[in-house]
Write a protein that holds these residues in place. Sequence first.
Motif, PDB file in Angstrom:
ATOM      1  N   GLN A  33       0.823  -1.197   0.000  1.00  0.00           N
ATOM      2  CA  GLN A  33       0.000   0.000   0.000  1.00  0.00           C
ATOM      3  C   GLN A  33       0.860   1.251   0.000  1.00  0.00           C
ATOM      4  O   GLN A  33       1.789   1.384   0.804  1.00  0.00           O
ATOM      5  CB  GLN A  33      -0.919   0.025   1.222  1.00  0.00           C
ATOM      6  N   VAL A  34       0.538   2.173  -0.888  1.00  0.00           N
ATOM      7  CA  VAL A  34       1.154   3.502  -0.911  1.00  0.00           C
ATOM      8  C   VAL A  34       0.029   4.514  -0.718  1.00  0.00           C
ATOM      9  O   VAL A  34      -0.941   4.525  -1.480  1.00  0.00           O
ATOM     10  CB  VAL A  34       1.885   3.763  -2.229  1.00  0.00           C
ATOM     11  N   THR A  35       0.174   5.344   0.301  1.00  0.00           N
ATOM     12  CA  THR A  35      -0.825   6.374   0.584  1.00  0.00           C
ATOM     13  C   THR A  35      -0.131   7.728   0.598  1.00  0.00           C
ATOM     14  O   THR A  35       0.834   7.918   1.336  1.00  0.00           O
ATOM     15  CB  THR A  35      -1.521   6.132   1.922  1.00  0.00           C
ATOM     16  N   VAL A  36      -0.616   8.638  -0.228  1.00  0.00           N
ATOM     17  CA  VAL A  36      -0.046   9.980  -0.326  1.00  0.00           C
ATOM     18  C   VAL A  36      -1.073  10.963   0.215  1.00  0.00           C
ATOM     19  O   VAL A  36      -2.168  11.092  -0.327  1.00  0.00           O
ATOM     20  CB  VAL A  36       0.332  10.326  -1.770  1.00  0.00           C
ATOM     21  N   SER A  37      -0.697  11.649   1.270  1.00  0.00           N
ATOM     22  CA  SER A  37      -1.623  12.615   1.888  1.00  0.00           C
ATOM     23  C   SER A  37      -1.398  14.001   1.302  1.00  0.00           C
ATOM     24  O   SER A  37      -0.267  14.364   0.949  1.00  0.00           O
ATOM     25  CB  SER A  37      -1.426  12.635   3.391  1.00  0.00           C
ATOM     26  N   SER A  38      -2.472  14.765   1.234  1.00  0.00           N
ATOM     27  CA  SER A  38      -2.369  16.119   0.662  1.00  0.00           C
ATOM     28  C   SER A  38      -2.035  17.144   1.722  1.00  0.00           C
ATOM     29  O   SER A  38      -2.038  16.882   2.899  1.00  0.00           O
ATOM     30  CB  SER A  38      -3.684  16.481  -0.023  1.00  0.00           C
TER      31      SER A  38
END
Length: 126
Positions: free
Chosen positions: A121-126
């Motif tokens: 899983q790759v999660t990119v937060s803004s």
Amino acid sequence: QVQLVESGGGLVQAGGSLRLSCAASGRTGSYYAMGWFRQAPGKEREFVAAINWRGDSTYYADSVKGRFTISRDNAKNTVYLQMASLKPEDTAVYYCAATPRGYSGSWYYASEYNYWGQGTQVTVSS
């Protein structure tokens, strides 16, 4: 049979970087082309990048070109995906895959790959 195990995923802020690794074991052979795909919730699995068995030809989806770099170390049976300038829309489960097919035009299609990892899983937060 070839077993693939991805690692390196995680949570990162927009603009950040991550490096994914994919370790191969079993009947590995440097003649396999390797690819990275990703799948976001509610979306189809999509092509990200591919590399030939020698590591001297690479292919990218337009959405990641210039930001992601695929590479391989055949001595370590490992493929990498260096991701930079990450965006929230890069959030997905990332899968590596292996194909014995030599025609690079096929490497864009998930159906052409014989072996898959379990995903990271790759999660990119803004």
